[in-house]
Scaffold this motif. Structure first.
Motif, PDB file in Angstrom:
ATOM      1  N   TYR A 247      31.750 -16.239 -12.704  1.00  0.00           N
ATOM      2  CA  TYR A 247      31.760 -15.811 -11.290  1.00  0.00           C
ATOM      3  C   TYR A 247      30.717 -16.589 -10.495  1.00  0.00           C
ATOM      4  O   TYR A 247      30.981 -17.032  -9.371  1.00  0.00           O
ATOM      5  N   GLU A 251      33.229 -18.716  -7.892  1.00  0.00           N
ATOM      6  CA  GLU A 251      33.702 -17.738  -6.907  1.00  0.00           C
ATOM      7  C   GLU A 251      33.789 -18.346  -5.511  1.00  0.00           C
ATOM      8  O   GLU A 251      32.892 -19.079  -5.052  1.00  0.00           O
ATOM      9  N   THR A 347      35.978 -10.016  -7.578  1.00  0.00           N
ATOM     10  CA  THR A 347      36.396 -11.422  -7.624  1.00  0.00           C
ATOM     11  C   THR A 347      37.528 -11.656  -6.625  1.00  0.00           C
ATOM     12  O   THR A 347      38.523 -10.939  -6.618  1.00  0.00           O
TER      13      THR A 347
END
Length: 523
Positions: A247, A251, A347
Motif C-alpha cells: 500500500y 497506492e 485501498t
C-alpha cells in the motif's frame, strides 16, 4: 505557494525570463528595490515607501473587487544592505521585517545579481520568518548547492551545468518541467501513503496488544499469553506486513491526470492534516474498539462455558473442549482478518499485486495454522497447539463468531466513511466520485470501450461494434448499423466531419467514429 527566483543574471535578463514564464504578468505592478533606486533615495525611504504601497493596497482590497498583483525585484547589493545588522541595535538599521512584510504581499519575488551565499541567506531568512513555511530550492549548478542544502527540500536538475546540484539534493530530476508532476503527483501520493502507513501500524498493534492486556484480568495476572508464541512472532513479520508495505508503495487515491488537472486537491493534505492529533486519536480509538470487540465478543459468545480446575473451557452445547489456546486462536483469527480487510477497504488503486498480497496473506495465515497444528505436516506439531486450529474450525459457533465479530469491528469505520462522503465530502472524495462515474460511463458505453481498445491495436473484429440508439450524437436519427472506427496519430489524418456531417464523433483527439447505413466497409 510563493515562487522566488534567485539568480545571478542581470535584472533585465531575469525580468524577461519571469515575464516569459508568466511569473510576472502584464498586469503585475513591479516594485523595484535596486541599487540604482537606493542611490537616488535612502534605503530607509525606499523600504517604507514600498511598505506603505503594499499595505495601502491590502487595506483597499477588502473594499474593491480589483486587486493589484505586486512583483518585487531586488538585487544583491541592496539585499546585502538589508541583511546587514545595525551596529546601533535592532532599531533603525534593521530592515529584515519590513522586507519580509513587503514580500508577503507580492505574488512573486525576483532576486537578481545574487552570490551563491546570498541565495542560502534568502532561504534561511524565509525559514526563520513567523509563518515558518516549508521551503523548496531547485537548481542546476554548483552555485545553487548552498541554497539547496539550506532549504527543507532540495531538488537538483541533471544537465550540462554538472551534477553538483543533483548530488547534494534530496531529489534529482532530468528537466525542470518534471517539477509539476513531482510536487502535485508524487508528493501527494507520498504523503497519503506515509500517513496511512504510520496510522495503520499504530492501529493494528493496538488491536494486537490490547486483547492481551484485557486477558490478564481473566487469568489472575499470571502473565499467561493469550496468543501462541508463533503468532506473537509472525504477526508483524508475515501476517500483516506485506499488505501495508505494498500500500505504501503503489497506492493512488486519485489518478495522476486528476491531480495535475486540479492542483487544489493538495489543500486536503496541507499543513500535515492526516497526521494531526484528531486523526491519530480516531485510529487509536478504532483500534481499542476493535480489540474490545475481539476479546469480549469471543468471550461472551461462549458465555455458557465454565472454567474447569485444569484451566479448560467446557461447552455444554457443542461438547467440545475449548482451552486457553483455542480461545486465543479465535481472537487472533478475527484480529488478522479484520486488520487486513480494513486495509483493503482503504485501498483505492487495485492491481493484481494488491489482490495477491492481501488475500494471499490471509491464505498464508490459514495454511500456517494448519501446518503449525500438525494437520498438513504431522511431523511439525507444536504440543500445545496440536489440532487447536482444526478443532476451532470444526465448531459451527466458532465460524459464526468469526464472521460476526469481523462485521461488527468493521461496521463503525464503514458507517463513518459513508456518512462523511454523503454529508460533507472533501474535494478529493468528490474527485474520486467523478472518476468512478467516468469509469462507469466508459464501461457501459461501447463507443468508449471500443475506442480505448483501439488505442493499442485495431483489428477488424475489435473495431466493429454496435452502439445503442441513444448514443448517436447530434441531429442524426437512430441508426442500428455497425460502428466504423478510424485511428491515426494525433494531428494527422483528414477531418471527416466535413464530409459525413454531425454523425462523426471526435474521439479524444485520436480518431473519428462514423455511423453509416449499408454494408460494412473498412476505413
Amino acid at each position: 505557494m510563493k515562487v522566488w527566483v534567485l539568480t545571478g543574471d542581470k535584472m533585465e535578463t531575469a525580468a524577461a525570463t519571469c515575464y516569459a514564464s508568466k511569473l510576472f504578468r502584464r498586469s503585475t505592478q513591479i516594485l523595484e528595490l535596486t541599487k540604482k533606486r537606493t542611490e537616488e533615495q535612502s534605503l530607509h525611504d525606499v523600504m517604507f515607501e514600498l511598505s506603505r504601497t503594499v499595505l495601502r493596497q491590502r487595506s483597499m482590497s477588502g473594499l474593491s473587487v480589483d486587486c493589484l498583483d505586486f512583483g518585487l525585484i531586488i538585487d544583491g547589493a541592496t539585499l546585502t544592505a538589508i541583511l546587514k545588522p545595525s551596529p546601533e541595535g535592532p532599531g533603525s538599521g534593521n530592515y529584515c521585517e519590513v522586507f519580509l512584510e513587503v514580500c508577503r504581499n507580492c505574488s512573486a519575488v525576483l532576486c537578481c545579481r545574487m552570490a551563491p551565499l546570498q541565495k542560502a541567506q534568502i532561504v534561511k531568512l524565509i525559514k526563520a520568518s513567523k509563518e515558518h513555511p516549508i521551503t523548496l530550492a531547485i537548481g542546476d549548478g554548483a552555485n545553487d548547492v548552498s541554497m539547496i542544502l539550506e532549504a527543507h527540500v532540495g531538488i537538483g536538475i541533471m544537465g550540462k551545468e554538472g551534477r553538483q546540484a543533483a548530488r547534494n539534493s534530496d531529489y534529482a530530476i532530468p528537466k525542470f518541467k518534471h517539477l509539476k508532476k513531482m510536487l502535485l503527483v508524487h508528493g501527494h501520493y507520498y504523503y497519503i501513503r506515509i500517513a496511512e502507513l504510520v496510522q495503520y501500524f499504530f492501529y493494528k498493534n493496538v488491536c494486537f496488544i490490547f486483547p492481551q492486556f484485557l486477558f490478564q484480568f481473566f487469568c489472575g495476572f499470571s502473565q499467561q499469553p493469550l496468543y501462541d508464541t508463533a503468532y506473537l512472532t509472525l504477526y508483524n513479520i508475515s501476517f500483516t506486513s506485506l499488505p501495508i508495505l505494498l500500500y505504501s508503495l503503489v497506492e493512488q487515491h486519485v489518478t495522476m491526470d486528476t491531480l495535475k488537472r486540479d492542483p487544489s486537491l493538495y489543500k486536503d493534505i496541507a499543513k500535515n492534516s492526516l497526521l494531526r492529533w484528531p486523526v491519530f486519536l480516531y485510529w487509536t480509538c478504532l483500534g481499542v474498539f476493535d480489540a474490545v470487540v475481539f476479546f469480549f465478543g469471543a468471550y461472551f459468545l461462549f458465555d455458557n462455558t465454565t472454567f474447569t480446575s485444569n484451566g479448560q473451557l467446557m461447552t455444554t452445547n457443542t461438547q467440545m473442549m475449548f482451552g486457553n489456546w483455542t480461545f486465543g486462536t479465535l481472537v487472533f483469527t478475527v484480529l488478522v482478518f479484520t486488520v487486513t480487510i480494513k486495509l483493503a477497504l482503504d485501498t483505492h488503486h487495485w492491481t493484481w499485486i494488491n489482490h495477491f498480497v492481501i488475500w494471499g496473506s490471509l491464505l498464508f495465515y490459514v495454511i500456517f495454522s494448519l501446518l503449525w497444528g500438525g494437520i498438513i505436516w504431522p511431523f511439525l506439531n507444536y504440543q500445545r497447539m496440536y489440532y487447536v486450529f482444526m478443532q476451532m474450525l470444526s465448531s459451527g459457533p466458532a465460524w459464526l463468531s468469526i464472521i460476526l465479530l469481523i462485521t461488527v469491528s468493521l461496521l463503525p469505520d464503514i458507517i463513518k466513511k459513508v456518512l462523511c462522503r454523503a454529508m460533507c465530502p472533501t474535494p478529493t472524495e468528490r474527485a474520486q466520485g467523478a472518476e468512478k462515474l467516468t469509469q462507469g460511463v466508459a464501461h457501459s458505453t461501447p463507443l468508449l470501450t471500443s475506442h480505448r481498445r483501439s488505442l493499442k491495436t485495431r483489428s477488424a473484429d475489435s473495431s466493429q461494434t454496435h452502439l445503442p440508439e441513444t448514443a448517436v450524437p447530434g441531429s442524426c436519427e437512430p441508426l442500428p448499423q455497425k460502428l466504423l472506427l478510424a485511428h491515426w496519430p494525433e494531428g494527422e489524418g483528414p477531418d471527416l466531419r466535413s464530409s459525413v456531417g454531425p454523425c462523426a464523433l471526435r474521439l479524444s483527439g485520436a480518431g473519428f467514429a462514423y455511423y453509416a447505413p449499408g454494408p460494412e466497409t473498412s476505413v
